[in-house]
Each structure stands twice: as C-alpha cells, then as structure tokens.
Design a protein around this motif. Structure first.
Motif, PDB file in Angstrom:
ATOM      1  N   ILE A 133       3.890   5.889  -2.365  1.00  0.00           N
ATOM      2  CA  ILE A 133       5.167   6.557  -2.654  1.00  0.00           C
ATOM      3  C   ILE A 133       5.352   6.726  -4.162  1.00  0.00           C
ATOM      4  N   ALA A 134       4.988   5.680  -4.935  1.00  0.00           N
ATOM      5  CA  ALA A 134       5.137   5.758  -6.387  1.00  0.00           C
ATOM      6  C   ALA A 134       4.278   6.877  -6.972  1.00  0.00           C
ATOM      7  N   ASN A 135       3.172   7.176  -6.297  1.00  0.00           N
ATOM      8  CA  ASN A 135       2.272   8.215  -6.815  1.00  0.00           C
ATOM      9  C   ASN A 135       2.564   9.607  -6.259  1.00  0.00           C
ATOM     10  N   LEU A 136       3.617   9.722  -5.418  1.00  0.00           N
ATOM     11  CA  LEU A 136       3.983  11.051  -4.924  1.00  0.00           C
ATOM     12  C   LEU A 136       4.502  11.888  -6.091  1.00  0.00           C
ATOM     13  N   PRO A 137       4.115  13.177  -6.146  1.00  0.00           N
ATOM     14  CA  PRO A 137       4.660  14.010  -7.216  1.00  0.00           C
ATOM     15  C   PRO A 137       6.164  14.182  -7.041  1.00  0.00           C
ATOM     16  N   SER A 138       6.936  13.861  -8.097  1.00  0.00           N
ATOM     17  CA  SER A 138       8.392  13.878  -7.950  1.00  0.00           C
ATOM     18  C   SER A 138       8.920  15.298  -7.738  1.00  0.00           C
ATOM     19  N   GLU A 139       8.151  16.317  -8.210  1.00  0.00           N
ATOM     20  CA  GLU A 139       8.621  17.703  -8.024  1.00  0.00           C
ATOM     21  C   GLU A 139       8.764  18.034  -6.546  1.00  0.00           C
ATOM     22  N   VAL A 140       7.779  17.517  -5.753  1.00  0.00           N
ATOM     23  CA  VAL A 140       7.805  17.818  -4.323  1.00  0.00           C
ATOM     24  C   VAL A 140       9.055  17.237  -3.686  1.00  0.00           C
ATOM     25  N   LEU A 141       9.359  15.972  -4.046  1.00  0.00           N
ATOM     26  CA  LEU A 141      10.536  15.326  -3.484  1.00  0.00           C
ATOM     27  C   LEU A 141      11.807  16.061  -3.916  1.00  0.00           C
ATOM     28  N   ASP A 142      11.850  16.441  -5.204  1.00  0.00           N
ATOM     29  CA  ASP A 142      13.025  17.157  -5.719  1.00  0.00           C
ATOM     30  C   ASP A 142      13.192  18.497  -5.027  1.00  0.00           C
ATOM     31  N   ALA A 143      12.081  19.240  -4.918  1.00  0.00           N
ATOM     32  CA  ALA A 143      12.136  20.556  -4.286  1.00  0.00           C
ATOM     33  C   ALA A 143      12.626  20.444  -2.855  1.00  0.00           C
ATOM     34  N   ALA A 144      12.112  19.466  -2.142  1.00  0.00           N
ATOM     35  CA  ALA A 144      12.497  19.294  -0.743  1.00  0.00           C
ATOM     36  C   ALA A 144      13.978  18.954  -0.642  1.00  0.00           C
ATOM     37  N   ARG A 145      14.484  18.183  -1.609  1.00  0.00           N
ATOM     38  CA  ARG A 145      15.880  17.781  -1.576  1.00  0.00           C
ATOM     39  C   ARG A 145      16.777  18.994  -1.830  1.00  0.00           C
ATOM     40  N   ILE A 146      16.389  19.827  -2.792  1.00  0.00           N
ATOM     41  CA  ILE A 146      17.158  21.026  -3.093  1.00  0.00           C
ATOM     42  C   ILE A 146      17.185  21.944  -1.881  1.00  0.00           C
ATOM     43  N   ASP A 147      16.051  22.003  -1.156  1.00  0.00           N
ATOM     44  CA  ASP A 147      15.992  22.823   0.048  1.00  0.00           C
ATOM     45  C   ASP A 147      16.873  22.292   1.167  1.00  0.00           C
ATOM     46  N   ARG A 179     -10.281  -2.163 -17.883  1.00  0.00           N
ATOM     47  CA  ARG A 179      -9.640  -3.471 -17.837  1.00  0.00           C
ATOM     48  C   ARG A 179      -8.591  -3.631 -16.726  1.00  0.00           C
ATOM     49  N   PRO A 180      -7.663  -2.649 -16.558  1.00  0.00           N
ATOM     50  CA  PRO A 180      -6.671  -2.817 -15.483  1.00  0.00           C
ATOM     51  C   PRO A 180      -7.336  -2.975 -14.114  1.00  0.00           C
ATOM     52  N   ALA A 181      -8.435  -2.236 -13.909  1.00  0.00           N
ATOM     53  CA  ALA A 181      -9.141  -2.339 -12.635  1.00  0.00           C
ATOM     54  C   ALA A 181      -9.790  -3.708 -12.486  1.00  0.00           C
ATOM     55  N   LEU A 182     -10.342  -4.224 -13.578  1.00  0.00           N
ATOM     56  CA  LEU A 182     -10.964  -5.554 -13.528  1.00  0.00           C
ATOM     57  C   LEU A 182      -9.928  -6.618 -13.190  1.00  0.00           C
ATOM     58  N   VAL A 183      -8.739  -6.491 -13.805  1.00  0.00           N
ATOM     59  CA  VAL A 183      -7.662  -7.446 -13.528  1.00  0.00           C
ATOM     60  C   VAL A 183      -7.250  -7.370 -12.059  1.00  0.00           C
ATOM     61  N   PHE A 184      -7.084  -6.140 -11.576  1.00  0.00           N
ATOM     62  CA  PHE A 184      -6.684  -5.942 -10.182  1.00  0.00           C
ATOM     63  C   PHE A 184      -7.703  -6.563  -9.225  1.00  0.00           C
ATOM     64  N   VAL A 185      -8.980  -6.251  -9.452  1.00  0.00           N
ATOM     65  CA  VAL A 185     -10.050  -6.787  -8.599  1.00  0.00           C
ATOM     66  C   VAL A 185     -10.068  -8.312  -8.664  1.00  0.00           C
ATOM     67  N   MET A 234       0.841  -1.202   0.000  1.00  0.00           N
ATOM     68  CA  MET A 234       0.000   0.000   0.000  1.00  0.00           C
ATOM     69  C   MET A 234       0.873   1.248   0.000  1.00  0.00           C
ATOM     70  N   TYR A 235       1.946   1.239   0.825  1.00  0.00           N
ATOM     71  CA  TYR A 235       2.850   2.390   0.864  1.00  0.00           C
ATOM     72  C   TYR A 235       3.650   2.507  -0.440  1.00  0.00           C
ATOM     73  N   VAL A 236       3.992   1.362  -1.045  1.00  0.00           N
ATOM     74  CA  VAL A 236       4.681   1.388  -2.340  1.00  0.00           C
ATOM     75  C   VAL A 236       3.827   2.169  -3.348  1.00  0.00           C
ATOM     76  N   GLY A 283      -2.217  -2.281 -11.408  1.00  0.00           N
ATOM     77  CA  GLY A 283      -3.563  -1.837 -11.039  1.00  0.00           C
ATOM     78  C   GLY A 283      -3.535  -0.998  -9.774  1.00  0.00           C
ATOM     79  N   LEU A 284      -2.714  -1.437  -8.819  1.00  0.00           N
ATOM     80  CA  LEU A 284      -2.589  -0.719  -7.554  1.00  0.00           C
ATOM     81  C   LEU A 284      -2.009   0.676  -7.789  1.00  0.00           C
ATOM     82  N   LEU A 285      -0.965   0.758  -8.623  1.00  0.00           N
ATOM     83  CA  LEU A 285      -0.319   2.042  -8.888  1.00  0.00           C
ATOM     84  C   LEU A 285      -1.231   2.952  -9.706  1.00  0.00           C
TER      85      LEU A 285
END
Lengths: 314, 278
Positions: free
Chosen positions: A197-211, B194-200, A192-194, B270-272
């Motif tokens: 984290i993968a969906n975090l906007p990379s600009e925010v992480l980059d900006a914070a790192r530069i700061d 489709r990706p959601a169906l696969v995930f579910v 769930m955390y993966v 699907g999760l991402l």
C-alpha cells in the motif's frame, strides 16, 4: 565514489586498466562458489538422498533392496496419509485467505488513516511473528485448556459453550490449531500489504477519489487489483508454509487425538524418528517436495507469480 | 472543522479505536503469558486473563534453578554465525549475477531459487542422516550450515534486486578506475545495498532464532539446546507449576520481541524500499 578512487592503487595509467573479463575470468567465478557449495551440500544432495531412499526398503537382514514404487503404493494405502492431505488442504484453504483478509484490512486502515500511531500499530501487530513458536504453542495450549483455560470461560460469556477441550476432540483439533497459525502469521500478511500500500502511486488513489470512488469501492476496484503482486507472494509463501507446518501441531497435539490433526511435518517426524522407518519417511518427504514444486510451478504458470517473494520459515 | 480529540477527526478517531480494539484482542495471548508468569500458586489456575496480586517470585525461581543463559548463548552463536554467513555468501552470489553478469549465472540463479520451494519438513530426515555421517549432531555447525543453505537463496533474491536497481554508471566508473571485481564488490556494491543487507540480516535473525524442526532433531544434548526447543522439556518439568513454566516462556519470548521493537524501523524501511517487489 571517493571510496572507490582511494581504493584503487595510486599511479595507475589507463593502459594498465584490467577489464572484468579476460585473464581474471576464472577467478571471478569464485564469487558463486560459497552459495553453490552450500546448495549442493545441504539442499541438492539431501533431495537426491530422499529420492533414492524412497525407492528402497531395508530387509530383515539389514540389506537395502530396490522396491520401485512399493513405498509409494504403501503410503497411498495408509489412511493416515489421507487424513494428512485433508488437514493440509484445510490448513491452506483457511489460513491463507483469512490471514490475507485480516492482515490486508488492518494494513489498509493503518496506512490510510493513521499518522503518529502508524509505527506503533505496524510493530504491535507483527509481534506474534517474532514470538518463538514454541512459546506461542504452550500459551495457546493453556488458553484452550479445560477448567483453567480462559477460552472456555470467556466464550461462555459470548454464549458459546465448549463442552470439552478443543484440542482433545478429534472433530475440532485441526481447527483449534489453525486458529493459532492465523493468530501468529496475520501480522506477516499485514506488513507485506503495508509495504504494498505504501508503494501504491498516490496519483492513482487521488484520481480514483476525485472520480467519486470512496471507501470500500475504492479499495475493491482499484487497490485490491493493484496489490495483486503482494497477494500472489503471500499465496506462494502460504502454500510452502502450510506444507512445512510442524511446531504448532507437534507441541500442541502431537498430531492427535487419534491422528486427527496429523500434518506432513508430524507424520514425517513420527515415521522417521519415532518409528525409525526412514524409507516411509523419505517417501513422504518426496511427496511433500513434489507437492511444493507442483503447486509453485502451477502458480508461476497460471498466475504469473514470481519466486522472488519472501520465504516464511517456521 | 468539527471537534477534534487528540488531534484526530471523528472518522479517524473511529478507525483508531477500531484498530486499538482489534489490537487488544490480538494481544490477549501475549498478555496471558505474562499474567500467568506473575501469579502466585493460589491464583495460577484461575480461568481469568488477569489476577491480583502480581509477583515476581516465579522469575526468581526459574532463573536461580535453570541454566537459561547457556541456552541463550547457544541460540546467539547459531543465529549470529548464520546471519553473517548468509550475508557473505548471498551478497557474493548476487554480485556475480547482477553486476558481473558472468555467463551461465542466470541458470545457476534459477537452480538456487528452487530452494525457496523446499519445505523444511522434506529435508529434516536427509539432513539428520547427513549430519550424523559428518559427526555434526549436537554441534553448532550442524545447524548453522543447513540454515545458511536454506536462508541464502531468499537473501540472494533481495540483494540481486537492489543491485540491479543501483545506477549502472557507478559500477562502470569503478571498472574504468581500475577496480578489480573484489574492490568493486567491497567498496562500491556493499555500501550501495546497505538497507537491503540490514533487512536481510534482521529477517534471517528472526527466522534462525525461532527455527524449531531441525533444532529439535540436531540438538539432542541438553547443553546444546537452543531457546526455541527448551520450552518443551520445561512443560513436562513444570506441569504442576504453570507460573514457573510461563516465567520461562516470557524470558524466552521477550528478548526477540525487544530486539524487533528496536530494529523495526530499519526493517520496515528495507521492506518499503522494495524488498517485497518480487
């Protein structure tokens, strides 16, 4: 779109186009029917049934009598019920944060510091979640076993001496089971955390790192708050998951020794199916439902959690 | 640039070693399971993680002596039927809520979502009574129908979110082209999500395959048992022969692990893609 076009009958003119609403309005409600029917038959009706049953008591003549809150008062006076509540509180208070912490840390290192090995780590840490819970329980029972189990043997190397089986001691049984739950479900928090984290906007992480925010400070001040939605989902799921804890306990200790590891699942099972007291079983079921609803609504109101999260079933 | 080992910089190498170490620790129970399954009677009670030599005798014995394939067949029938029904029922419902936006559906959606708050522990007793009344104890439907009822709401949440994220113009165009709601559902909406169906489907498969509580109560006849509940009876049968018991546990655990490894890429995708947004 070409699919759509070929799917519509040929030779149709604009005048013949039917809107979604209109004379078909009645039939489109059929889309809702199957899910609603399943809900009424296998969720709503059973819930109404337990409410009714919890207010009744079967007399010696076999006739059900209305006893009002009598079953509830009897349950509250049962010391086992308070043991169950204590165990459920321990279960939730320990498993939820520990699984979040370990899962979150593993997810952070996987997502931020691995490339080729990312898929491997993500998959391996999730494997306990897909391992059948009855298998998990029997393997851990063997691990904890006195004399031939590996826990005693290897913990001794670390200077920890287990004098007896962790499962056989009323003082430690619940903690021994909690460890198993943490082992099995940390991978779920990790994944769930993966995703978070993968969906975090990379600009925010980059900006914070530069700061100048680096490492742990970056994680603490930027990442943790941004992952709050995942944390809230995990809390919500963790509480429901805690309330439905059953297989690990049933298979490893059966709620014992002397009820020291009893949880709602085993108590309901024992009352309803072993002792055959459906009125007490129903009363406990209603209490579990009330706790689940109450705690979920409290999170929605106070934490702004949403019920859109994922359901962990065990 | 400092020296690189296996294409990794020193700091990253430390992280990899750390993760690998934690993983090794985390895999001890899985390794222990396979290790005991491959022991000879002389070494089976040794309190160590690994022993030598290894043997496949236990696997041969338990496969020869037990009707394991029939348990797998039971699990497969229940799980596949549940997954198909959950996908069908929940995509229809999500379509009505997210795309057709029929009046009154938001309320119905909210009511359906309350299912997510219902722990299985509070439902086993009434479900057991209900299934007994219907004569569905020891019948596949006795597990399939309750699983569908409990699984559909989560699927609805995911599918509804994906349908709402899809470009509205596509549904609008389908309507203008004269598609009936049914055609819009089959030819436009389902391919889009489709990706959601696969995930579910993957998640529902894992959850259903591993469900224990209801299966324990509904499937009491040996011929009807699913793989999750059979280890219990074998733990009694093979009390003095852990090698055989753990061979059975390994046989039961490995197929789902293997399946997950095969589909994990689609599952994580699907999760991402936002299955976890809510």
């Amino acid at each position: 779109m070409s699919q759509t076009l070929t799917a519509s009958p040929a030779g149709r003119t604009l005048a013949e186009i039917r809107p979604h609403r209109g004379r078909r309005q009645g039939t489109v409600y059929l889309f809702l029917l199957p899910a609603t029917a399943f809900f009424i038959g296998f969720v709503a009706y059973p819930i109404l049934w337990v409410f009714d049953e919890s207010l009744m008591r079967a007399g010696s003549d076999g006739v059900r009598h209305f006893v009002g809150l009598g079953n509830y008062l009897a349950t509250l006076q049962d010391p086992i019920f308070w043991l169950v509540l204590r165990n459920m509180a321990l279960w939730g208070l320990i498993t939820i944060p520990v699984q979040m912490l370990i899962g979150g840390l593993i997810a952070w290192f996987i997502e931020r510091h691995t490339q080729q090995w990312r898929g491997f780590f993500r998959t391996m840490f999730f494997l306990p979640v897909v391992t059948s819970v009855s298998v998990v329980s029997l393997v851990w029972a063997q691990i904890y076993a006195p004399y031939y189990g590996i826990a005693q043997n290897y913990l001794q190397v670390l200077g920890i001496t287990m004098t007896d089986s962790a499962l056989g001691n009323p003082a430690t049984s619940i903690y021994a089971l909690i460890v198993v739950n943490i082992w099995q479900w940390t991978g779920f928090s990790m994944l769930m955390y993966v995703a978070g984290i993968a969906n975090l906007p990379s600009e925010v992480l980059d900006a914070a790192r530069i700061d100048g925010a680096r490492g742990m400070r970056l994680a603490g001040s930027v990442v943790v708050p941004m992952l709050a939605p995942v944390t809230k989902s995990l809390l919500l799921l963790g509480i429901i998951g805690t309330l439905q804890t059953f297989p690990i306990v049933q298979l490893m200790t059966g709620g014992g020794p002397s009820h020291s590891s009893e949880v709602f699942g085993t108590d309901i099972f024992r009352q309803s199916f072993v002792l055959g007291d459906t009125n007490t079983g129903a009363t406990l079921s209603v209490i579990v439902l009330a706790l689940a609803f109450g705690l979920t609504l409290a999170q929605i109101v106070f934490l702004g959690a949403r019920l859109g999260g994922r359901r962990a079933a065990r | 640039m400092t020296t690189r080992i296996a294409g990794l910089e020193p700091a990253n190498l430390t992280v990899h070693l750390g993760l690998g170490l934690v993983l090794l620790l985390w895999m001890v129970p899985e390794a222990y399971m396979v290790s005991i399954a491959m022991r000879a009677p002389e070494t089976v009670f040794d309190p160590t993680l690994f022993t030598w030599p290894l043997t496949f005798d236990n696997f041969v014995t338990v496969i020869k002596d037990n009707p394991l394939p029939s348990f797998f067949l039971n699990s497969l029938i229940v799980t596949v039927a549940t997954v198909i029904l959950v996908l069908a029922v929940s995509s229809l419902f999500a379509f009505a809520v997210a795309v057709l936006r029929l009046p009154g559906t938001t309320v119905l959606y909210a009511v359906l979502l309350t299912t997510l708050m219902v722990p299985m522990a509070s439902l086993v007793l009434p479900l057991a009574i209900l299934l007994k009344t219907f004569g569905w104890v020891n019948r596949y439907v006795g597990l399939i129908f309750p699983y569908v009822a409990l699984g559909a709401p989560f699927a609805v949440v995911i599918l509804k979110a994906f349908m709402e994220d899809a470009p509205k113009e596509l549904f609008e165009a389908a309507r203008v082209d004269g598609c009936t709601p049914w055609q819009t559902f089959i030819h436009v909406t389902l391919p889009l999500v489709r990706p959601a169906l696969v995930f579910v489907a993957i998640w529902q498969f894992i959850v259903t395959w591993n469900e224990f509580f209801l299966a324990l109560i509904v499937m009491t006849e040996n011929e009807m048992k699913t793989v999750t509940i059979v280890p219990m009876q074998y733990s009694g049968l093979y009390m003095a022969n852990p090698g055989a018991l753990f061979a059975i546990l390994t046989i039961i655990a490995l197929p789902l692990i293997g399946l997950y490894v095969l589909v994990q890429r689609a599952f994580v995708r699907g999760l991402l893609a936002g299955a976890v947004k809510g």
